[in-house]
Scaffold this active site. Structure first.
Site, short mmCIF file in Angstrom:
data_model
loop_
_atom_site.label_atom_id
_atom_site.label_comp_id
_atom_site.label_asym_id
_atom_site.label_seq_id
_atom_site.Cartn_x
_atom_site.Cartn_y
_atom_site.Cartn_z
N SER A 1 4.32 -0.78 0.37
CA SER A 1 4.83 0.40 0.09
C SER A 1 3.10 1.31 -0.38
CB SER A 1 5.16 -0.16 -1.19
OG SER A 1 4.06 -0.07 -2.36
N LYS A 2 3.97 2.39 -0.75
CA LYS A 2 2.53 3.19 -1.76
C LYS A 2 0.86 2.94 -2.05
CE LYS A 2 4.28 7.98 -2.36
NZ LYS A 2 5.23 8.57 -3.13
#
Ligand code: GLU
Length: 458
Positions: A238-239
């Site tokens: 994820s980010k």
């Protein structure tokens, strides 16, 4: 049989690299079999889908060079078709209107939870014959009450789901809009998809989709659910782990082929080969070689591959990509050496194109910060540089070899090592202490500009 694969992103953000990997696998498989690759935009979630996200997906696909033979199709353009299938299901007794109120469903859920049962719809409206007027309803699919669904997954093997675990899925909401699993089924059927390759977060949807496909008398596609990409900490990428948007990788200076090469190996292997041209990927790719276990994203490896591609791909192609970065960094490349020359001289020195652009500004810009470099230039070297300036002015053949001899001669005359001159010279001409070999650098910058920069400082 023509192989038909599809990439079906929901346009709710950017093109995620996990999505790009799925798209790549679908693209490769269809290419390998001279099949068709279809792009389908799953935009029925009107609240979360945006035109910008659609644009980002199209742009990402184009940048990666993943071309599709059909599409992009938009699910929001297909509501008539979904409605027709809803009506067909109802008239065939394969779906029904459910009038259960929120209160009833909540009560049911509470009872089931209290009895330690899995919350599921109890089929109350399945056999209901009346049609209460003016009462909102959803449409539910009549899932088979018994038996099992075997997903013969090409990655995970046979995965068995009991129908008793699956309740009657809502396929249209009370506002009439079709739901996700249903639209996927209608589309996969209409688009005659033969192979569904997607993330294994969809594996649990598959038995429901299969039951609906069977209700349509469809020939089932083959399913291949690829494991998620993980971050270095073993959690889903994820980010938090860094860039996850494909276009961010463009912005950061990666070549599309390097990213594809990286992504293809992240979940698939062919012996221990690491570097694949596009053609090789197409030639070797097979679903049966997809990995069962999730792979972790490794930026170092991607950088290594990127550097490999920067070093080895045709300089003209690299120059095309570099043009974009030069523009991004506001460097006007119309006055100065051809970019292919920059690629040739810089390709061993940059891991990314962004870095290459940053390191190449001085080939195009004459701005010299005299105050900044002055303290770095020993005053006693100035007369030597002055002589060098004269010699360079007189030089007819502005080639790296001749420039080299001139610098060398100036150093010898002054009884200095070449580096003692080359380094201040580099500072004056490039504004920094690192550059490709000074002679080749001067050659590329050009005689007039080199002399101007030197005089200015002297
Ligand atoms: N639209 C789904 C997603 O973006 C993919 C659906 C599918 O591949 O079946 O996750």
């Amino acid at each position: 049989m023509t192989i038909r694969t599809r990439f079906a992103p929901s346009p709710t953000g950017y093109l995620h690299i996990g999505g790009a990997r799925t798209a790549l696998y679908c693209w490769l498989y269809s290419r390998n079999h001279q099949g068709k690759f279809i792009l389908r935009i799953e935009d029925t979630d009107l609240e979360r889908s945006t035109p910008e996200a659609v644009q980002a997906i199209l742009e990402g696909m184009q940048w990666l060079g993943l071309d599709y033979q059909e599409g992009p199709f938009y699910q929001t353009h297909r509501f008539d078709r979904y409605n027709a299938v809803l009506q067909q299901f109802i008239s065939e007794g394969k779906a029904y209107r459910c009038y259960c109120t929120k209160e009833r469903l909540e009560k049911l859920r509470a009872e089931q939870t209290a009895n330690k049962q899995k919350p599921r719809y109890d089929g109350f409206c399945r056999n209901r014959k009346d049609q209460p007027a003016n009462q909102p309803f959803v449409i539910r699919f009549c899932n088979p009450a018994e038996g099992e669904v075997v997903v013969d997954d090409q990655v995970h093997g046979k995965v068995v789901f009991q129908n008793t675990e699956l309740d009657d899925l809502i396929i249209a909401r009370s506002d009439g809009t079709p739901t996700y699993n249903f639209t996927v089924v209608v589309d996969d059927y209409d688009m005659q998809i033969t192979h569904v390759i997607r993330g294994d977060d969809h594996l649990n949807n598959t038995p429901r989709q299969i039951n609906m496909l069977l209700a349509l008398n469809a020939k089932l596609p083959l399913y291949a659910h690829v494991p998620m990409i993980l971050g270095t900490d073993g959690k889903k990428l994820s980010k938090r782990h860094g860039a996850v948007s494909v276009m961010q990788y463009r912005d950061d200076g990666f070549l599309p082929d390097a990213l594809l090469n990286y992504l293809v190996r992240l979940g698939w292997s062919h012996g221990d080969q690491e570097i694949f041209s596009r053609d090789e990927m197409i030639q070797f790719f097979d679903i049966k070689d997809l990995n069962k276990s999730a792979a972790a994203f490794n930026l170092e490896k991607l950088l290594w591959l990127n550097q490999h591609y920067i070093k080895t791909v045709d300089a003209k192609i690299i120059a095309e990509h570099l043009t974009w970065h030069m523009q991004e960094q506001g460097i006007d490349i119309t006055q100065g050496p051809p970019l292919t020359e920059i690629v040739l001289i810089q390709r061993e020195r940059a891991k990314t194109l962004k870095e290459m652009a940053e390191k190449s500004r001085y080939f195009y810009e004459d701005k010299i910060d005299i105050a900044a470099i002055k303290p770095e230039i020993p005053p006693d070297i100035l007369p030597v540089l002055k002589k060098l300036h004269e010699k360079l002015s007189a030089l007819q053949d502005w080639s790296a070899v001749s420039i080299h001899s001139v610098i060398n001669a100036s150093a010898e005359e002054a009884g200095l090592k070449m580096g003692k001159i080359a380094q201040p010279l580099r500072l004056i001409i490039t504004g920094g202490s690192v550059s490709p070999p000074i002679d080749a650098t001067l050659q590329l910058i050009g005689k007039q500009r080199v002399l101007e920069r030197l005089s200015k400082v002297l």
